[in-house]
Scaffold this active site. Structure first.
Site, PDB file in Angstrom:
ATOM      1  N   SER A   1      17.245 -18.271  32.891  1.00  0.00           N
ATOM      2  CA  SER A   1      15.987 -18.273  33.500  1.00  0.00           C
ATOM      3  C   SER A   1      16.217 -17.478  35.106  1.00  0.00           C
ATOM      4  CB  SER A   1      15.441 -19.745  33.670  1.00  0.00           C
ATOM      5  OG  SER A   1      14.749 -20.095  32.461  1.00  0.00           O
TER       6      SER A   1
ATOM      7  N   LYS B   1      13.420 -14.851  35.824  1.00  0.00           N
ATOM      8  CA  LYS B   1      11.945 -15.053  36.037  1.00  0.00           C
ATOM      9  C   LYS B   1      11.851 -14.637  37.717  1.00  0.00           C
ATOM     10  CE  LYS B   1      11.621 -18.692  32.656  1.00  0.00           C
ATOM     11  NZ  LYS B   1      12.005 -20.070  32.587  1.00  0.00           N
TER      12      LYS B   1
ATOM     13  N   SER C   1      10.037 -23.474  35.926  1.00  0.00           N
ATOM     14  CA  SER C   1      10.943 -22.567  35.018  1.00  0.00           C
ATOM     15  C   SER C   1      10.085 -22.612  33.665  1.00  0.00           C
ATOM     16  CB  SER C   1      12.349 -22.996  34.863  1.00  0.00           C
ATOM     17  OG  SER C   1      12.989 -22.055  34.378  1.00  0.00           O
TER      18      SER C   1
END
Length: 375
Positions: free
Chosen positions: A60, A63, A115
């Protein structure tokens, strides 16, 4: 007698060693991560690295790219309608509902703090027209920044594509780029965020525990985890006007890794002003009356041992060109560390205006003459 003195010295040293009284050198950083890096945010200098150019899955922390593209799109105030594809994105979620209308800025907060994979898909569709279109933008931006060992295949970092990877170094480059944007700084460093959605009020707490509870100097970052990538983490930290970036990939003990790297960086390196902005004293034959200057200071993070290993080199235009040049770019000042060029600044030229000097002299004479008359 000499033998007895030697024995006494050995005994004293052993006692000091046992009591922990010997002078301590700065410990080398030890990390649990498969790959790690510590970078100075202002200059991009790498202060510590471990397999920093080795490619890994990144989960993640992907991102960060999704967030900065959304911010740079200029569409943060727009409202998006959540698609079916977005709500069925697996993994961590901010629990979007199909057809829900939500501001893009709120989605970016949900993306960075919680997230949300559903938020990542919704952002991608709104900015890129489709997830695939947004992925094209991600890779385009990566190339622009200089992320030469990176490939993005989705906006969230899930392990649904083999061709989705990066390196600790590339992700530090991305973070350095993103942190130049004030809005990204604000969102990345937000500990909690409250908003009202169609299904009621929500309060999101940032998952970055280094920011919320573990390290007082942390200013932001992004967490990540998948089974195949392991724990991934990007953080930023500031202490005494020193801004650092840390990245770890596949790190079982990532919080400790980051704190260890930061403490090493803050203790070992400090920003040194090598040349201050303003006039530059360059004694060049037949260039009298010309003012060489720097618009920006040359500042670089150095350990105390490195200070004496710095030298400057000035590369100027040929003398004929300088003579005819009234103002503008005159050359480059290059900073070398251990004979490696590490930073450059443009040298500018501005010729002194003799008429202005004469006018000032006139006023000085006028003021003094009046003072003498008054006396």
């Amino acid at each position: 007698m000499k033998a007895r003195k030697r024995i006494l010295v050995v005994i004293v040293l052993v006692m000091f060693f046992q009591l922990g009284m010997l002078p301590k050198k700065a410990k080398a950083v030890s990390v649990s991560a498969s790959a790690a890096i510590l970078m100075d945010q202002e200059t991009g200098r790498v202060l510590y690295e471990h397999n920093a150019n080795e490619t890994h899955r990144i989960a993640s922390i992907t991102k960060v790219m999704t967030a900065i593209l959304a911010i740079e799109s200029g569409k943060m105030d727009e409202t998006t309608t959540v698609s079916k594809r977005a709500i069925y994105t697996e993994g961590s979620s901010i629990y979007l509902q199909q057809g829900e209308k939500i501001k893009l800025e709120d989605l970016v907060y949900g993306l960075m703090l919680r997230s949300g994979n559903d938020a990542a898909t919704a952002i991608a569709e709104h900015i890129g027209g489709s997830v695939e279109g947004f992925v094209f933008l991600m890779n385009q931006k990566a190339a622009e920044i200089g992320m030469t060992h990176t490939a993005f295949a989705n906006p969230h970092g899930l392990d649904d594509h083999e061709e989705h990877y990066s390196t600790a170094y590339d992700m530090a480059l991305l973070t350095r780029y993103a942190m130049m944007n004030p809005k990204f700084q604000e969102i990345s460093g937000t500990k909690s965020y409250t908003l009202t959605r169609e299904n009621g009020a929500h309060k999101w707490k940032n998952k970055n525990r280094l920011l919320t509870e573990k390290y007082e100097y942390c200013t932001g970052g992004k967490t990540g985890f998948t089974k195949r990538a392991g724990r991934t983490l990007i953080t930023t930290a500031t202490k005494e006007n020193k801004d650092l970036i840390a990245v770890t990939l596949n790190a079982p003990d990532d919080w400790t890794d980051h704190i260890s790297m930061y403490e090493y960086g803050f203790k070992t390196y400090s920003q040194k002003t090598i040349l201050s902005k303003g006039s530059l004293a360059l004694n060049i034959k037949e260039m009298e009356g010309k003012n060489f200057f720097l618009k920006d200071s040359i500042v670089y993070p150095l350990s105390e041992e490195e200070v004496d290993k710095v030298r400057m080199e000035y590369k100027l235009l040929p003398a004929k060109q300088l003579k005819s040049l009234q103002k503008g770019k005159a050359g480059i000042a290059i900073m070398y560390l251990q004979d490696e060029p590490v930073k450059k600044e443009i040298i500018y030229l501005k010729e002194e205006d003799p008429e202005s000097e004469n006018l000032w002299d006139y006023f000085k004479k006028l003021m003094f003459s009046r003072a003498d008359a008054h006396d």
